[in-house]
Design a protein around this motif. Structure first.
Motif, mmCIF file in Angstrom:
data_model
loop_
_atom_site.group_PDB
_atom_site.id
_atom_site.type_symbol
_atom_site.label_atom_id
_atom_site.label_comp_id
_atom_site.label_asym_id
_atom_site.label_seq_id
_atom_site.Cartn_x
_atom_site.Cartn_y
_atom_site.Cartn_z
ATOM 1 N N MET A 189 0.443 -1.213 0.080
ATOM 2 C CA MET A 189 -0.044 0.149 -0.025
ATOM 3 C C MET A 189 0.583 1.219 0.257
ATOM 4 O O MET A 189 2.116 1.407 0.377
ATOM 5 C CB MET A 189 -0.956 -0.491 1.454
ATOM 6 N N GLU A 190 1.034 2.285 -0.782
ATOM 7 C CA GLU A 190 1.584 3.655 -1.272
ATOM 8 C C GLU A 190 0.671 4.712 -0.071
ATOM 9 O O GLU A 190 -0.705 4.322 -0.788
ATOM 10 C CB GLU A 190 1.523 4.061 -2.591
ATOM 11 N N GLN A 191 1.625 5.843 0.757
ATOM 12 C CA GLN A 191 1.507 6.512 1.336
ATOM 13 C C GLN A 191 1.041 7.077 0.602
ATOM 14 O O GLN A 191 2.646 7.713 -0.167
ATOM 15 C CB GLN A 191 2.172 6.547 2.070
ATOM 16 N N ALA A 248 -0.294 3.947 6.273
ATOM 17 C CA ALA A 248 -1.746 3.626 5.330
ATOM 18 C C ALA A 248 -1.239 2.073 6.258
ATOM 19 O O ALA A 248 -0.722 1.222 5.780
ATOM 20 C CB ALA A 248 -1.472 2.798 3.708
ATOM 21 N N ASP A 265 -1.992 -2.340 6.533
ATOM 22 C CA ASP A 265 -1.653 -3.403 5.838
ATOM 23 C C ASP A 265 -2.415 -4.493 6.131
ATOM 24 O O ASP A 265 -2.087 -5.233 7.254
ATOM 25 C CB ASP A 265 -0.592 -4.487 5.890
ATOM 26 N N SER A 311 3.475 -0.923 6.977
ATOM 27 C CA SER A 311 3.731 -1.258 5.760
ATOM 28 C C SER A 311 5.284 -0.712 6.190
ATOM 29 O O SER A 311 6.029 0.047 4.770
ATOM 30 C CB SER A 311 2.896 -1.419 4.137
#
Length: 170
Positions: free
Chosen positions: A1-3, A10, A12, A74
């Protein structure tokens, strides 16, 4: 997951639902419960053993919370720490906590053996928590060990180059 941008990290959810995530949650709850029970029930007769049990439980809780937060948010996938072998970090954390819970188990058994069983209900409960925690951390050690050995940060040489005995970049 990108922030993207600023804001909370984010979460997970796959880690939270995984076996490792559930085990880490259980370990944190058991460590916190061991800390609270040792704090509340420490009698003057076994004060040193229960204080040691308490501080070891608190240390395990903090270490597990740090590893759990790293994986849940993450952060282990960010650019700054992508080169860290996270399965090895998790394995070392689990192995260290297993050793610490073994010490806690010994402390709990010493507290029970020195006094009557009816006098030390807190020591009995803490010993049971130590046994359960040892089982959960041992399961995490096995999981982390497998993940560590499956982790391959370097590319492998394709089969046809291994078969010919030549290097692809010579």
């Amino acid at each position: 997951m990108e922030q993207n941008g600023w804001g909370p990290p984010a979460v997970d959810l796959n880690f939270l639902k995984s076996g490792l995530g559930v085990l880490k949650l259980v370990q944190m709850v058991l460590s916190l419960a061991g800390f609270i029970i040792a704090e509340v029930t420490a009698s003057p007769y076994n004060w040193e053993q229960m204080k040691a049990f308490e501080w070891i439980s608190l240390t395990i809780f903090i270490l597990t919370l740090a590893v759990f937060t790293t994986f849940l948010a993450s952060w282990h996938k960010t650019e700054a720490v992508v080169r860290v072998n996270w399965p090895l970090v998790d394995f070392c954390h689990s192995a260290l906590c297993t050793v610490l819970w073994s010490i806690n188990l010994i402390l709990g058994l010493i507290s029970i053996s020195w006094y009557w069983l009816a006098q030390e209900p807190g020591a009995i409960v803490d010993t049971i928590l130590a046994i359960i925690s040892l089982v959960t951390f041992w399961a995490t050690v096995r999981m982390s060990y497998r993940r560590w050995h499956l982790f391959s940060p370097t590319p492998t040489i394709p089969y046809h180059y291994q078969h010919l005995g030549t290097e692809p970049y010579s």
